[in-house]
Enzyme design. Structure first.
Site, PDB file in Angstrom:
ATOM      1  N   HIS A  69     -12.014 -11.292  27.167  1.00 43.25           N
ATOM      2  CA  HIS A  69     -11.781 -10.688  28.479  1.00 43.25           C
ATOM      3  C   HIS A  69     -13.084 -10.145  29.049  1.00 43.25           C
ATOM      4  O   HIS A  69     -14.086 -10.016  28.334  1.00 43.25           O
ATOM      5  CB  HIS A  69     -10.756  -9.559  28.370  1.00 43.25           C
ATOM      6  CG  HIS A  69     -11.215  -8.422  27.503  1.00 43.25           C
ATOM      7  ND1 HIS A  69     -10.919  -8.350  26.170  1.00 43.25           N
ATOM      8  CD2 HIS A  69     -11.977  -7.326  27.773  1.00 43.25           C
ATOM      9  CE1 HIS A  69     -11.462  -7.257  25.654  1.00 43.25           C
ATOM     10  NE2 HIS A  69     -12.118  -6.613  26.608  1.00 43.25           N
ATOM     11  N   HIS A 157     -19.293  -9.353  31.187  1.00 36.80           N
ATOM     12  CA  HIS A 157     -19.419 -10.392  30.173  1.00 36.80           C
ATOM     13  C   HIS A 157     -18.119 -10.569  29.402  1.00 36.80           C
ATOM     14  O   HIS A 157     -17.242  -9.694  29.421  1.00 36.80           O
ATOM     15  CB  HIS A 157     -20.537 -10.037  29.191  1.00 36.80           C
ATOM     16  CG  HIS A 157     -20.264  -8.786  28.413  1.00 36.80           C
ATOM     17  ND1 HIS A 157     -20.458  -7.521  28.927  1.00 36.80           N
ATOM     18  CD2 HIS A 157     -19.793  -8.602  27.143  1.00 36.80           C
ATOM     19  CE1 HIS A 157     -20.137  -6.619  28.021  1.00 36.80           C
ATOM     20  NE2 HIS A 157     -19.718  -7.250  26.927  1.00 36.80           N
TER      21      HIS A 157
END
Length: 214
Positions: A69, A157
């Site tokens: 995620h 990220h």
């Protein structure tokens, strides 16, 4: 238990691969965070196997994340009776946000605040502005409950791997260059590292609530 790296409560580290939690669990408190889920294709997981093998050759043993995620908040503590109002506040603020494309194909090394865990992640290169706009709305919801907002100038990220301790130096340099080469040259990597953010999720304890984008 959360896969989110930034905040975890203190407990028996032997049950979590040596990871150290940074706040104590209390009954009625729910560790919670907001994120965009990334659901990888099978080929993406094959690419991770190659990355893990390359890192091992450089003396770094990586553990694959349990889920993937992009974090849009730190992990915060919500009282049980705050959960529904908080999620509703998120829904109200995000109801007019449109789905958007994310491309995450640049490997980067991260360390958590306590320097107890090191992460290898894919930094987002397309979709940063839209993610920042979502974070701005999430922060406003957090502020309504006097909760800590997200980091200033975050590096959005997808964390791929983690390992115990601060091992940045072992992953940088030739190791990171070789790892990035795996990503760049992997078949269909340009497809595997892009996805649409079409919903925002909020995880409270083991419960996940999703907010569709328009």
């Amino acid at each position: 238990m959360f896969s989110d790296p930034d905040r975890e409560h203190l407990d028996d580290v032997s049950k979590h691969g040596g990871r150290v939690r940074s706040f104590r669990h209390e009954r009625g408190n729910w560790a919670s965070f907001v994120y965009v889920a990334f659901h990888p294709r099978e080929e993406f997981l094959e690419m991770l196997e190659e990355l893990e093998s390359v890192a091992r050759k450089h003396g770094v043993v990586l553990t694959k994340m349990e889920d993937f995620h992009i974090s849009l908040s730190q992990t915060v503590v919500l009282r049980h009776h705050w959960i529904n109002p908080f999620v509703q506040a998120l829904r109200d603020r995000l109801c007019s946000v449109r789905r958007f494309l994310c491309v995450a194909d640049q490997l980067k090394v991260y360390v958590n605040n306590e320097k107890t865990r090191t992460f290898l992640g894919l930094e987002v290169v397309t979709g940063q502005q839209q993610l920042q706009e979502v974070v701005s709305e999430v922060d406003k919801s957090l502020q309504e409950f006097n909760l800590e907002t997200f980091y200033q100038n975050p590096s959005f990220h997808v964390s791929l791997f983690w390992c115990v301790g601060e091992v940045t130096n072992s992953l940088l340099g030739d190791c990171l260059l070789e790892l990035q080469k795996v990503v760049d040259e992997f078949e269909d990597s340009d497809v595997l590292t892009r996805f649409y953010a079409d919903e925002i999720s909020c995880k409270c304890g083991n419960k996940v609530m999703s907010i569709p984008l328009c």
